[in-house]
Write a protein that holds these residues in place. Structure first.
Motif, short mmCIF file in Angstrom:
data_model
loop_
_atom_site.label_atom_id
_atom_site.label_comp_id
_atom_site.label_asym_id
_atom_site.label_seq_id
_atom_site.Cartn_x
_atom_site.Cartn_y
_atom_site.Cartn_z
N MET A 1 0.86 -1.18 0.00
CA MET A 1 0.00 0.00 0.00
C MET A 1 0.89 1.23 0.00
O MET A 1 2.09 1.15 0.17
N HIS A 54 8.60 -5.85 3.41
CA HIS A 54 8.10 -4.68 2.66
C HIS A 54 7.39 -3.69 3.58
O HIS A 54 6.41 -4.05 4.23
N HIS A 56 6.96 0.96 4.51
CA HIS A 56 7.22 2.36 4.16
C HIS A 56 7.44 3.20 5.42
O HIS A 56 6.62 4.07 5.73
N LYS A 234 11.97 -2.25 -6.56
CA LYS A 234 10.53 -2.49 -6.53
C LYS A 234 9.85 -1.89 -7.76
O LYS A 234 10.08 -0.75 -8.12
N HIS A 333 2.66 -8.45 -1.52
CA HIS A 333 1.25 -8.61 -1.13
C HIS A 333 0.68 -9.93 -1.67
O HIS A 333 -0.55 -10.11 -1.69
N ASP A 387 3.98 -3.94 5.16
CA ASP A 387 3.52 -2.79 4.37
C ASP A 387 3.16 -1.64 5.30
O ASP A 387 2.24 -0.85 5.03
ZN LIG Z 1 3.87 -0.91 -0.05
#
Ligand SMILES: [Zn+2]
Length: 451
Positions: A1, A54, A56, A234, A333, A387
């Motif tokens: 996301m 993964h 952010h 990515k 994901h 995520d």
């Molecule tokens: Zn992401």
């Protein structure tokens, strides 16, 4: 996301005291594991120091420019699944665990207090805040998917995963962007990122030929990223086009590049030839440099996201390309609702899948069902992930990391205890698989040198 700002409209109370160690949610969702074996497994899994494939994470700077290539804030109000909406119990659990929140709703006043608390904790911890956030979630190493790293987000606790979609689009993206209202907003961000990559290389104008573009722009950018500590590159291409990357000859791709590099609008068919060629070139170079290739495979986010274009099956010709067998691909994901197709792709020796984002959007039971299918077949190919991402002030990435870490561990416990119950595996094998998913599969894939 990607970064999403959730807008709140309520009122309330919050009491804030930073809590410390990683602990399981007091309001754990109803689960179906209860025996002594399950309790032992649950306890074991709750203590594994995870590698998060993964996420952010943000620096403590409110203007954290390096964080995201395609932030979704600009797309307006987008539909979100129930589990990440502001009224969800999961946010209350995270607010309680991280900041001592004891209320039973995040109304307007509670949100304001939560923002203040988050700010105070950040101020107190300074650049140690990101590491503190990892400790709360039981994460030893988090892969930070960012344009560039930042203060407090550095090795060894954080490892860099860069963005490379911009390199696929050296020609005008006007026609590509016109396909959906979301893409109209997203493509200009890729144009800007390509400009940044060129300026990092002190190049003011795109080279005249594809061969020069590869040698002077693409390969040097990837080499610089590798040198900067990057463990993977990515692609979030599914936000911009479909994942069906055909095998295209360099001659066909070169013709398109030379014809339009100085202007003009290539047709979608022509531009696709160049993009497809560049995708496979970048994947090959990443493999040569020892970086994995991460690919967003999930039907969202965005109100105009084209779900059919993110199906992992579309990548099969890439995965089956003998020239790309040195490249490790990770379905980020796990394909989401295409999880059965991910299962089919795990037969490829160089394909892996992570559970990032699923650990936020899905309940433990939902995720456990998918995990059980994957783990009964390819337990060494599945990677834990969060995520973790900011949903706005007061609902920072540290909260979503905590939620995802707990959900992932609960799901893993449910899936593995089900496998024990049906005599597929023993308790000791379950512990082994749990450790693989949470930690060692990533350690081996990226050669992290973890103990
Ligand atoms: Zn992401």
């Amino acid at each position: 996301m990607k970064k999403i700002v959730v807008i709140f409209s309520f009122a309330c109370m919050l009491f804030c005291m930073p809590s410390c160690n990683h602990s399981r949610s007091a309001n754990k969702e109803t689960t179906s594991y209860q025996s002594a074996t399950d309790a032992e497994l649950d306890e074991f899994i709750s203590k594994i120091k995870a590698v998060d494939n993964h996420a952010h994470p943000n620096t403590i700077n409110p203007d954290d420019k390096g964080s995201d290539a395609l932030p979704l804030d600009g797309l307006g109000a987008i539909e979100l699944p129930a589990r990440v909406r502001p009224e969800s119990q999961t946010w209350l659990d995270a607010a309680n665990a991280l900041y001592g929140f004891t209320g039973n709703e995040l109304n307007e006043k509670a949100m304001k207090d939560l923002m203040d608390t988050e700010q105070n904790v950040m101020k107190n911890k300074g650049e140690k805040f990101p590491e503190w956030a990892l400790d709360q979630a039981g994460i030893e190493v988090m892969f930070a998917n960012r344009i560039f790293m930042g203060h407090g987000i550095s090795s060894p606790r954080f490892r860099w995963v860069t963005y490379v979609d911009a390199l696929l689009f050296p020609l005008s993206t006007k026609a590509e962007a016109a396909v959906t209202p979301d893409r109209e907003k997203l493509f200009p961000l890729e144009d800007q990122l390509l400009k940044k990559y060129l300026s990092d290389l002190h190049i003011s104008k795109l080279p005249a030929t594809l061969d020069e573009y590869l040698k002077q722009v693409v390969t040097p950018t990837l080499e610089a990223q590798k040198k900067g500590g990057c463990v993977a590159v990515k692609f979030e291409t599914a936000y911009l086009r479909s994942l069906d990357f055909e095998k295209v000859s360099i001659q066909s791709a070169s013709d398109v590049y030379s014809q339009y590099v100085n202007g003009g609008e290539p047709s979608h068919e022509k531009y696709k030839l160049l993009q497809d060629f560049l995708f496979r070139y970048i994947a090959g170079e990443a493999g040569r440099l020892g970086m994995a290739v991460h690919i967003h495979s999930f039907p969202g986010a965005g109100n105009y996201f084209v779900a059919a274009g993110c199906d992992p099956l579309l990548l099969e010709p890439v995965f089956n390309d003998p020239e790309l067998r040195h490249t490790k691909f990770v379905l980020i994901h796990g394909g989401g609702t295409f999880s059965k197709h991910t299962s089919a792709m795990l037969w490829k020796p160089n394909v892996y899948a992570d559970i990032s984002l699923l650990t936020q959007l899905w309940t433990p039971d939902q995720l456990a069902t998918v995990l059980r299918d994957w783990l009964s077949q390819f337990p060494e190919k599945i990677l834990f992930g969060t995520d973790a991402v900011s949903f706005g002030p007061g609902l920072g990435w540290e909260m979503s990391a905590w939620i995802a870490s707990n959900t992932g561990r609960q799901a893993l416990t449910i899936a593995l205890s089900g496998m024990i119950r049906s005599n597929e595996i023993t308790l000791s094998r379950a512990k082994e698989i749990a450790t693989m998913v949470m930690r060692t599969n990533a350690g081996n894939l990226y050669k992290l040198g973890l103990p």
